[in-house]
Design a protein around this motif. Structure first.
Motif, short mmCIF file in Angstrom:
data_model
loop_
_atom_site.label_atom_id
_atom_site.label_comp_id
_atom_site.label_asym_id
_atom_site.label_seq_id
_atom_site.Cartn_x
_atom_site.Cartn_y
_atom_site.Cartn_z
N ARG A 222 82.26 44.19 42.03
CA ARG A 222 81.21 45.18 42.19
C ARG A 222 80.62 44.91 40.66
NH1 ARG A 222 85.32 48.21 45.01
NH2 ARG A 222 86.26 48.98 42.48
N VAL A 223 79.38 44.91 40.65
CA VAL A 223 78.48 44.03 38.91
C VAL A 223 78.30 45.46 38.46
CG1 VAL A 223 77.01 42.86 38.22
CG2 VAL A 223 77.99 42.56 40.86
N SER A 224 78.78 45.49 36.71
CA SER A 224 77.66 46.64 36.15
C SER A 224 77.27 45.53 34.95
CB SER A 224 78.98 47.81 35.58
OG SER A 224 77.92 48.47 34.61
N TYR A 229 83.86 44.10 38.25
CA TYR A 229 84.94 44.89 39.11
C TYR A 229 85.41 44.65 40.43
CZ TYR A 229 83.63 47.86 35.11
OH TYR A 229 83.24 48.49 33.72
N ASP A 231 88.43 45.85 43.40
CA ASP A 231 90.38 45.94 43.17
C ASP A 231 91.11 45.04 43.63
OD1 ASP A 231 88.66 48.70 43.67
OD2 ASP A 231 87.77 48.79 45.28
N HIS A 267 92.62 49.13 34.71
CA HIS A 267 92.08 48.42 34.78
C HIS A 267 92.62 47.26 33.53
CE1 HIS A 267 89.45 51.35 35.44
NE2 HIS A 267 88.59 50.80 35.31
N ILE A 287 90.78 46.53 38.94
CA ILE A 287 91.70 47.88 39.45
C ILE A 287 92.34 48.26 40.42
CG2 ILE A 287 90.64 50.36 39.65
CD1 ILE A 287 87.52 49.09 39.44
N GLN A 289 95.83 49.67 42.91
CA GLN A 289 95.91 50.10 43.23
C GLN A 289 96.88 50.26 44.26
OE1 GLN A 289 91.76 48.97 46.09
NE2 GLN A 289 91.25 51.54 46.10
N ALA B 101 80.99 51.22 39.82
CA ALA B 101 81.29 50.06 39.95
C ALA B 101 82.86 49.95 40.05
CB ALA B 101 80.96 48.67 38.99
N ARG B 102 83.43 50.83 38.84
CA ARG B 102 84.41 51.34 38.33
C ARG B 102 85.49 52.61 39.47
NH1 ARG B 102 85.05 50.80 32.45
NH2 ARG B 102 87.19 52.51 31.93
N LEU B 103 84.84 52.53 40.85
CA LEU B 103 85.26 53.37 41.46
C LEU B 103 85.76 52.41 42.58
CD1 LEU B 103 82.35 56.64 41.99
CD2 LEU B 103 85.27 56.16 41.29
N PRO B 104 87.36 52.35 42.92
CA PRO B 104 87.64 51.97 43.43
C PRO B 104 87.56 52.14 44.62
CG PRO B 104 90.02 53.14 42.78
CD PRO B 104 88.51 53.80 42.03
N ARG B 105 87.21 51.14 46.00
CA ARG B 105 86.89 51.29 47.20
C ARG B 105 87.69 51.59 47.93
NH1 ARG B 105 83.13 46.32 48.42
NH2 ARG B 105 80.97 47.19 46.21
N LEU B 106 87.79 52.49 49.52
CA LEU B 106 89.05 53.08 49.85
C LEU B 106 89.21 51.67 50.96
CD1 LEU B 106 88.59 56.49 50.49
CD2 LEU B 106 90.28 55.42 49.05
N HIS B 107 90.50 51.16 51.27
CA HIS B 107 90.80 50.13 51.59
C HIS B 107 91.71 50.56 53.26
CE1 HIS B 107 89.46 46.52 49.48
NE2 HIS B 107 89.24 47.42 48.33
#
Lengths: 330, 108
Positions: A222-224, A229, A231, A267, A287, A289, B101-107
């Motif tokens: 994901r781009v900012s 970013y 996962d 992070h 990030i 998880q 962008a910083r929010l994790p996606r749910l896998h």
């Protein structure tokens, strides 16, 4: 030429007063103006609305438009014969000129009357030879992948530009541009190709072409701005014991050390692994998880049960502390 | 069909334009641009100089100003307010994009 219903575009009927036409335009412009609107197809809708208004706000153009008669939107039609004569009259011989190639908007842009979008064109459809008219600017959106943004790319743009001849007649001309996009472009950035827009008339300044860059969503990153970013799912034991994992980046896989006791949501920064820009390279953030398997074998289940018996760790210990202090203050 | 190869120029802080160039690119007059600077909607890189220069990103704002002025028949004062609001919207959108962008996606 295809017919367009300008009254329907503004949502007014043919008997609407100039004031009501203006009101209808303003309301729709506020709703669809691409600089302020978040509506889908705002650009196209605004183009329709402003094209209709350009003609209907001008009494002379409005009368000419009414004179065309009524057709179904999109229906092919031919302007009355005397119009063709008018467009063919004067100046150089209108070799190859045909209404078939024209857009209705171009027809009215060439008519005498109030200034068009570019303040064009006095004199019955003909530009005065001594007046310099700058070329029109154009804006296009180019969608590229994150990989292309990272590496830089050669963008090929196939565009159709209206071009005016010295008689003020317009033709849609296909043009192909190749533009070199340097590495490190990101979403929402603008580029300018000076002088690559519409051609000027009588020695004015050629228009410019503006490109808005839009990045396609990526499956992993994901781009900012120029930061990326990613996962990073870890198994419980990897996060507890620490490990070393392979991380995909846009320039290949790198190995990242995971310290023992790594927490979910942390992070982990991989410096300068984002989108490049001299002096302002983006970073890549992994990030963490904690991933949980959807199903476990009997053996795994047994081991988890042993672990739960052996461990005295309470991940929700702070609930108690927080609740007690809350109660204490009341 | 003619193929045209060309170098693209960034419209960001790497490029610098003069007041005259900004007027030329945007279609606003130099006087209108001076008004927008006085009202705080545009910021020159060298406000104390008599010969202003601007970051090339100002071209984007000035062009939007030019479109809004003609499409809504706005005066300079209203234009300055609209531009400031647009700038805030843009900043918030960037902030929102950063948060997303910083929010994790749910896998699964």
């Amino acid at each position: 030429m295809k017919y367009k219903d300008y009254y329907a575009a503004l949502g007014v009927d043919k008997t609407a007063s100039a004031d009501n036409i203006k009101k209808a335009y303003r309301k729709l412009a506020r709703k669809y103006h691409p600089d302020v609107s978040k509506e889908k197809n705002a650009k196209e809708k605004f183009q329709e609305v402003s094209e209709a208004y350009e003609t209907l706000k001008d009494p002379e153009k409005k009368a000419a438009y009414d004179q065309l008669g009524t057709y179904q939107p999109g229906q092919d039609f031919r302007p009355p014969p005397d119009w063709e004569q008018h467009f063919n009259s004067g100046g150089a011989n209108a070799g190859g000129f045909s209404f078939d190639e024209m857009d209705l908007a171009d027809l009215f842009a060439g008519l005498r009357g109030g200034a068009g979008t570019r303040g064009f064109r006095g004199g019955g459809g003909r530009a005065r030879r001594d007046v310099q008219i700058p070329g029109e600017d154009f804006e296009v959106t180019a969608t590229i992948s994150l990989e292309q943004a990272f590496q830089g790319t050669m963008l090929e743009l196939n565009l159709q530009f209206p071009e005016y001849d010295n008689e003020g007649r317009v033709k849609r001309v296909p043009r192909v541009f190749k533009a070199r996009i340097p590495p490190g472009v990101t979403d929402g950035e603008r580029l300018r190709l000076a002088g690559k827009g519409g051609k000027a008339i009588n020695g004015g300044r050629d228009g410019d072409l503006y490109i808005n860059i839009k990045l396609l969503p990526h499956r992993l990153f994901r781009v900012s701005g120029r930061d990326l970013y990613l996962d990073l799912p870890l198994a419980v034991w990897e996060a507890v014991l620490g490990t070393s994992v392979e991380i995909p980046t846009l320039s290949g896989t790198v190995r990242l050390k995971i310290r023992p006791g790594t927490q979910a949501g942390q992070h982990l920064r991989l410096a300068k692994r984002g989108l490049p820009k001299p002096g302002q390279e983006g970073d890549l953030y992994a990030i963490v998880q904690i991933a949980v398997p959807a199903s476990v074998s009997d053996k795994e289940k047994e081991l988890y049960t042993q672990l739960s018996t052996a461990s005295t760790w309470n991940p929700r210990a702070h609930f108690d502390t927080e609740t007690r202090s809350e109660t204490g203050t009341h | 069909m003619k193929l045209e190869l060309t170098e693209a120029v960034w419209l960001d802080e790497r490029g610098i334009v003069t007041l005259v160039e900004l007027a030329e690119c945007s279609g606003l007059s130099e006087a209108e641009l001076r008004d927008l600077v006085d009202l705080g909607a545009l910021e020159p890189l060298n406000p104390d100089s008599s010969d202003w220069s601007f970051g090339a990103q100002c071209i984007v704002a000035a062009r939007a100003a030019s479109r809004l002025r003609s499409d809504f028949e706005l005066d300079t004062q209203s234009l300055a307010v609209v531009l400031s609001l647009l700038e805030r919207v843009q900043e918030l959108e960037m902030e929102l994009q950063r948060v997303h962008a910083r929010l994790p996606r749910l896998h699964r």
